[in-house]
Design an enzyme around this catalytic site. Structure first.
Site, PDB file in Angstrom:
ATOM      1  N   GLN A 113     -50.548 -35.191 -12.942  1.00  0.00           N
ATOM      2  CA  GLN A 113     -49.686 -34.632 -11.896  1.00  0.00           C
ATOM      3  C   GLN A 113     -48.510 -33.838 -12.485  1.00  0.00           C
ATOM      4  O   GLN A 113     -48.029 -32.887 -11.874  1.00  0.00           O
ATOM      5  CB  GLN A 113     -49.170 -35.792 -11.025  1.00  0.00           C
ATOM      6  CG  GLN A 113     -48.798 -35.405  -9.602  1.00  0.00           C
ATOM      7  CD  GLN A 113     -49.978 -35.247  -8.677  1.00  0.00           C
ATOM      8  OE1 GLN A 113     -50.909 -36.041  -8.696  1.00  0.00           O
ATOM      9  NE2 GLN A 113     -49.964 -34.210  -7.858  1.00  0.00           N
ATOM     10  N   LYS A 128     -47.206 -40.896  -9.431  1.00  0.00           N
ATOM     11  CA  LYS A 128     -48.406 -41.336  -8.704  1.00  0.00           C
ATOM     12  C   LYS A 128     -48.275 -42.829  -8.452  1.00  0.00           C
ATOM     13  O   LYS A 128     -47.535 -43.516  -9.162  1.00  0.00           O
ATOM     14  CB  LYS A 128     -49.656 -41.083  -9.550  1.00  0.00           C
ATOM     15  CG  LYS A 128     -50.946 -41.136  -8.767  1.00  0.00           C
ATOM     16  CD  LYS A 128     -51.305 -39.806  -8.136  1.00  0.00           C
ATOM     17  CE  LYS A 128     -52.538 -39.897  -7.278  1.00  0.00           C
ATOM     18  NZ  LYS A 128     -53.055 -38.574  -6.910  1.00  0.00           N
ATOM     19  N   GLY A 167     -50.422 -38.918   0.169  1.00  0.00           N
ATOM     20  CA  GLY A 167     -51.716 -39.601   0.229  1.00  0.00           C
ATOM     21  C   GLY A 167     -52.606 -39.300  -0.969  1.00  0.00           C
ATOM     22  O   GLY A 167     -52.320 -38.430  -1.782  1.00  0.00           O
ATOM     23  N   ASP A 168     -53.667 -40.049  -1.080  1.00  0.00           N
ATOM     24  CA  ASP A 168     -54.748 -39.821  -2.058  1.00  0.00           C
ATOM     25  C   ASP A 168     -55.935 -40.604  -1.500  1.00  0.00           C
ATOM     26  O   ASP A 168     -55.991 -40.858  -0.275  1.00  0.00           O
ATOM     27  CB  ASP A 168     -54.312 -40.304  -3.456  1.00  0.00           C
ATOM     28  CG  ASP A 168     -55.312 -39.915  -4.558  1.00  0.00           C
ATOM     29  OD1 ASP A 168     -55.311 -38.757  -4.989  1.00  0.00           O
ATOM     30  OD2 ASP A 168     -56.104 -40.777  -4.997  1.00  0.00           O
ATOM     31  N   THR A 212     -55.940 -29.268   0.163  1.00  0.00           N
ATOM     32  CA  THR A 212     -56.569 -29.453  -1.153  1.00  0.00           C
ATOM     33  C   THR A 212     -57.947 -28.796  -1.165  1.00  0.00           C
ATOM     34  O   THR A 212     -58.292 -28.068  -2.103  1.00  0.00           O
ATOM     35  CB  THR A 212     -56.661 -30.954  -1.503  1.00  0.00           C
ATOM     36  OG1 THR A 212     -55.382 -31.546  -1.294  1.00  0.00           O
ATOM     37  CG2 THR A 212     -57.080 -31.156  -2.940  1.00  0.00           C
ATOM     38  N   SER A 380     -47.669 -30.068  -0.029  1.00  0.00           N
ATOM     39  CA  SER A 380     -46.673 -31.125   0.117  1.00  0.00           C
ATOM     40  C   SER A 380     -45.283 -30.590  -0.236  1.00  0.00           C
ATOM     41  O   SER A 380     -44.292 -30.920   0.411  1.00  0.00           O
ATOM     42  CB  SER A 380     -46.997 -32.297  -0.806  1.00  0.00           C
ATOM     43  OG  SER A 380     -47.990 -33.108  -0.242  1.00  0.00           O
TER      44      SER A 380
HETATM   45  N1  LIG Z   1     -56.024 -35.792  -0.732  1.00  0.00           N
HETATM   46  C1  LIG Z   1     -55.438 -34.907  -1.517  1.00  0.00           C
HETATM   47  O1  LIG Z   1     -54.608 -34.116  -1.091  1.00  0.00           O
HETATM   48  C2  LIG Z   1     -55.818 -34.811  -2.953  1.00  0.00           C
HETATM   49  C3  LIG Z   1     -56.849 -35.542  -3.480  1.00  0.00           C
HETATM   50  N2  LIG Z   1     -57.232 -35.340  -4.767  1.00  0.00           N
HETATM   51  C4  LIG Z   1     -58.335 -36.082  -5.369  1.00  0.00           C
HETATM   52  O2  LIG Z   1     -59.547 -35.802  -4.664  1.00  0.00           O
HETATM   53  C5  LIG Z   1     -60.434 -36.927  -4.716  1.00  0.00           C
HETATM   54  C6  LIG Z   1     -60.830 -37.342  -3.317  1.00  0.00           C
HETATM   55  O3  LIG Z   1     -59.655 -37.704  -2.598  1.00  0.00           O
HETATM   56  P1  LIG Z   1     -59.572 -37.681  -1.005  1.00  0.00           P
HETATM   57  O4  LIG Z   1     -60.610 -36.781  -0.459  1.00  0.00           O
HETATM   58  O5  LIG Z   1     -58.167 -37.465  -0.660  1.00  0.00           O
HETATM   59  O6  LIG Z   1     -59.892 -39.185  -0.678  1.00  0.00           O
HETATM   60  P2  LIG Z   1     -60.645 -39.797   0.594  1.00  0.00           P
HETATM   61  O7  LIG Z   1     -60.296 -41.228   0.598  1.00  0.00           O
HETATM   62  O8  LIG Z   1     -60.382 -38.979   1.793  1.00  0.00           O
HETATM   63  O9  LIG Z   1     -62.157 -39.583   0.178  1.00  0.00           O
HETATM   64  C7  LIG Z   1     -62.699 -40.094  -1.011  1.00  0.00           C
HETATM   65  C8  LIG Z   1     -64.147 -39.757  -1.053  1.00  0.00           C
HETATM   66  O10 LIG Z   1     -64.701 -40.143  -2.314  1.00  0.00           O
HETATM   67  C9  LIG Z   1     -65.749 -41.069  -2.107  1.00  0.00           C
HETATM   68  N3  LIG Z   1     -65.677 -42.049  -3.183  1.00  0.00           N
HETATM   69  C10 LIG Z   1     -64.634 -42.830  -3.513  1.00  0.00           C
HETATM   70  N4  LIG Z   1     -64.964 -43.619  -4.541  1.00  0.00           N
HETATM   71  C11 LIG Z   1     -66.234 -43.303  -4.848  1.00  0.00           C
HETATM   72  C12 LIG Z   1     -67.129 -43.759  -5.822  1.00  0.00           C
HETATM   73  N5  LIG Z   1     -66.783 -44.718  -6.684  1.00  0.00           N
HETATM   74  N6  LIG Z   1     -68.348 -43.197  -5.859  1.00  0.00           N
HETATM   75  C13 LIG Z   1     -68.690 -42.214  -5.002  1.00  0.00           C
HETATM   76  N7  LIG Z   1     -67.885 -41.743  -4.048  1.00  0.00           N
HETATM   77  C14 LIG Z   1     -66.683 -42.293  -3.982  1.00  0.00           C
HETATM   78  C15 LIG Z   1     -65.485 -41.705  -0.758  1.00  0.00           C
HETATM   79  O11 LIG Z   1     -66.634 -42.212  -0.191  1.00  0.00           O
HETATM   80  C16 LIG Z   1     -64.942 -40.484   0.006  1.00  0.00           C
HETATM   81  O12 LIG Z   1     -65.979 -39.683   0.419  1.00  0.00           O
HETATM   82  C17 LIG Z   1     -59.680 -37.983  -5.532  1.00  0.00           C
HETATM   83  O13 LIG Z   1     -60.008 -37.840  -6.888  1.00  0.00           O
HETATM   84  C18 LIG Z   1     -58.222 -37.597  -5.327  1.00  0.00           C
HETATM   85  O14 LIG Z   1     -57.386 -38.067  -6.369  1.00  0.00           O
HETATM   86  C19 LIG Z   1     -56.638 -34.396  -5.553  1.00  0.00           C
HETATM   87  C20 LIG Z   1     -55.609 -33.646  -5.074  1.00  0.00           C
HETATM   88  C21 LIG Z   1     -55.061 -33.860  -3.773  1.00  0.00           C
HETATM   89  O1  LIG Z   2     -49.389 -34.205  -1.982  1.00  0.00           O
HETATM   90  C1  LIG Z   2     -49.034 -34.944  -2.874  1.00  0.00           C
HETATM   91  O2  LIG Z   2     -47.868 -35.151  -3.192  1.00  0.00           O
HETATM   92  C2  LIG Z   2     -50.069 -35.722  -3.649  1.00  0.00           C
HETATM   93  C3  LIG Z   2     -51.209 -34.941  -4.158  1.00  0.00           C
HETATM   94  C4  LIG Z   2     -51.925 -35.731  -5.180  1.00  0.00           C
HETATM   95  O3  LIG Z   2     -51.818 -36.927  -5.259  1.00  0.00           O
HETATM   96  C5  LIG Z   2     -52.738 -35.033  -6.154  1.00  0.00           C
HETATM   97  O4  LIG Z   2     -52.527 -33.834  -6.340  1.00  0.00           O
HETATM   98  O5  LIG Z   2     -53.582 -35.672  -6.799  1.00  0.00           O
END
Ligand SMILES: NC(=O)C1=CN([C@@H]2O[C@H](COP(=O)(O)OP(=O)(O)OC[C@H]3O[C@@H](n4cnc5c(N)ncnc54)[C@H](O)[C@@H]3O)[C@@H](O)[C@H]2O)C=CC1
Ligand SMILES: O=C(O)CCC(=O)C(=O)O
Length: 448
Positions: A113, A128, A167-168, A212, A380
């Site tokens: 980050q 984080k 969130g994450d 994202t 954000s």
């Molecule tokens: N939400 C955000 O703004 C951001 C998220 N990220 C990253 O993106 C990725 C997804 O995050 P989000 O979509 O926000 O989370 P979310 O909770 O909305 O979705 C996570 C997704 O990954 C799947 N998942 C989780 N663990 C798994 C595993 N062990 N095997 C297979 N699938 C799995 C879940 O089923 C779900 O589809 C993470 O690596 C997170 O750190 C990165 C930047 C910003």
């Molecule tokens: O919006 C934020 O501050 C968090 C985004 C985040 O956790 C990420 O970039 O992985």
């Protein structure tokens, strides 16, 4: 001391001082090796022990989170917040609620980050946090009580000029809402910029939910343009079906791509005719169901139970959007064998180090997470700005700013890659461009 020896020495120290923290070590390893050309040109950074300092969190907070489920049983989870580097602004980064959360994962995410936030051009340091709480199968009331318990400790450590969580995985607008409510009660303050990703009625920003995923597509658009092509008619494989995956699919489809896969931790869907996103949104955003239920609406699609390896499906573009280490060397080789040309990371560190090496060796154009998925935290940052000004921008205003930021991140990464004579190495370019700003701030602030 020469730059290479310095880097190897710092890495040895990181391994010794953080035993068993594999994810953290791998993240540091990747960044530090790509900084060797910079250190060769700037020996003053070695003298100032810049890497020794940057790999050590400014602060690591670790706390007990006791809460009661609907049946009256008491549970105890473990909460974390790493305030990794505040040289260029308040610590900023998400909170992850997932049973796999531990100190190593929080530190790898916080370390990434630092550089990601720097790349956005906005004044945000790296942080984080999260908890090994599993939201799956919990009632709304349980999630609320858990969020309140989590915030009853975290509120002591955050502030609009100190640390601003978001969130994450496992944390969306609902959880942020509950945590904001508890923060407001405990602090007797309606300082809305304390958290980002809020619902719209109390300081949330239009455009944060899709930021994202949309940002990822704006970034890969630049990569494709750089090679004289576009997303139109490309076959795209996406993993995940959460926040990042859903909005990456949406924007990719708007640009004319055919997205053929998505997944959750139970298995993956292959829909040769193209994923029907309305079904995925209904299943995941509205009803919190498993992705295998997609078949009830699209019986011609295939569901592979127990495997999340969407990478066995042939595609032109691969967008990992689920979680860390989801593309290992074997998956990378399968993608290469099947003709993939572009990989852009939506999740944080989804490709293992040897998967990245395989892509680079095969000449696959690779977009690293800290550049590709920076649109979320950038948005954000824009939410913090709106909260500070006490006004709201329209979706179009936010989205336009997001597009500019993603283009700038691509340009900065590309230009840093060219500077080291490795034009397509966006991984090294993003690490270097993100590092230089933070290093400059650290140098000017003295040894602290
Ligand atoms: N939400 C955000 O703004 C951001 C998220 N990220 C990253 O993106 C990725 C997804 O995050 P989000 O979509 O926000 O989370 P979310 O909770 O909305 O979705 C996570 C997704 O990954 C799947 N998942 C989780 N663990 C798994 C595993 N062990 N095997 C297979 N699938 C799995 C879940 O089923 C779900 O589809 C993470 O690596 C997170 O750190 C990165 C930047 C910003
Ligand atoms: O919006 C934020 O501050 C968090 C985004 C985040 O956790 C990420 O970039 O992985």
């Amino acid at each position: 001391m020469d730059a290479k020896n310095y880097v190897e020495g710092v890495l040895e120290d990181v391994k010794r001082r953080n035993p068993g923290e594999v994810e953290f070590y791998n993240a540091v390893d990747e960044v530090l090796h790509s900084l060797i050309p910079v250190l060769e040109k700037k020996p003053e950074l070695i003298e100032a022990a810049i890497l020794d300092r940057i790999v050590e969190p400014e602060r690591m907070i670790y706390f007990r989170v006791p809460w009661m489920d609907d049946s009256g049983k008491v549970h105890v989870n473990r909460g974390f917040r790493v305030q990794f580097n505040g040289a260029i602004g308040p610590y900023k980064g998400g909170l992850r609620f997932h049973p796999t959360v531990n100190q190593s994962i929080i530190k790898f995410l916080g370390f990434e980050q630092i550089f990601k936030n720097s790349l956005t051009g906005l004044p945000m340091g790296g942080g984080k946090g999260g908890c090994d709480f599993d939201p799956k199968g919990k009632s709304d009331a349980e999630v609320m009580r858990f969020c309140q318990a989590f915030m009853s400790e975290l509120y002591k450590h955050i502030g609009t000029d100190v640390d601003v969580p978001a969130g994450d995985i496992g944390v969306g607008a609902r959880e942020i809402g509950y945590m904001y409510g508890m923060y407001r009660k405990l602090s007797n303050s309606s300082s809305q910029g304390i958290l980002t990703g809020k619902p719209l009625t109390f300081g949330g920003s239009l455009g944060r939910t899709p930021a994202t995923g949309y940002g990822l597509i704006y970034f890969i658009n630049e990569m494709l343009k750089d090679k004289g092509t576009s997303l139109k008619d490309k076959t795209v494989a996406v993993s995940g079906s959460g926040n990042v995956a859903i909005y990456a699919i949406e924007k990719a489809q708007q640009f004319g791509a055919k997205v053929v896969t998505c997944s959750d931790s139970g298995g993956y869907i292959y829909d040769e005719e193209g994923i029907d996103l309305a079904i995925v949104k209904q299943l995941k955003e509205v009803e919190a169901r498993r992705i295998k239920d997609y078949l009830q609406f699209r019986p011609k699609a295939k569901y592979v139970e127990g495997s999340t390896n969407v990478w066995e499906i042939p595609c032109d573009v691969a967008l990992p959007c689920a979680t860390q280490n989801e593309i290992d060397k074997a998956s990378a080789e399968k993608l290469i064998q099947n003709g993939v040309k572009f990989v852009a990371e939506g999740a944080n560190m989804p490709s293992t180090l040897d998967a990245v090496a395989a892509f680079q060796k095969a000449g696959i154009y690779f977009g690293p997470a800290k550049a590709c998925n920076a649109g979320g935290v950038a948005c954000s940052g824009l939410e913090m700005t709106q909260n500070a000004m006490r006004l709201s921008w329209t979706f179009e205003e936010v989205d336009e700013k997001l597009q500019v930021i993603m283009k700038n991140i691509f340009a900065a990464s590309k230009s840093a890659a060219k500077e080291i004579g490795d034009d397509d190495n966006l991984l090294a370019g993003a690490n270097i461009a993100g590092f230089l700003k933070v290093a400059d701030a650290m140098m000017k602030q003295g040894i602290i």
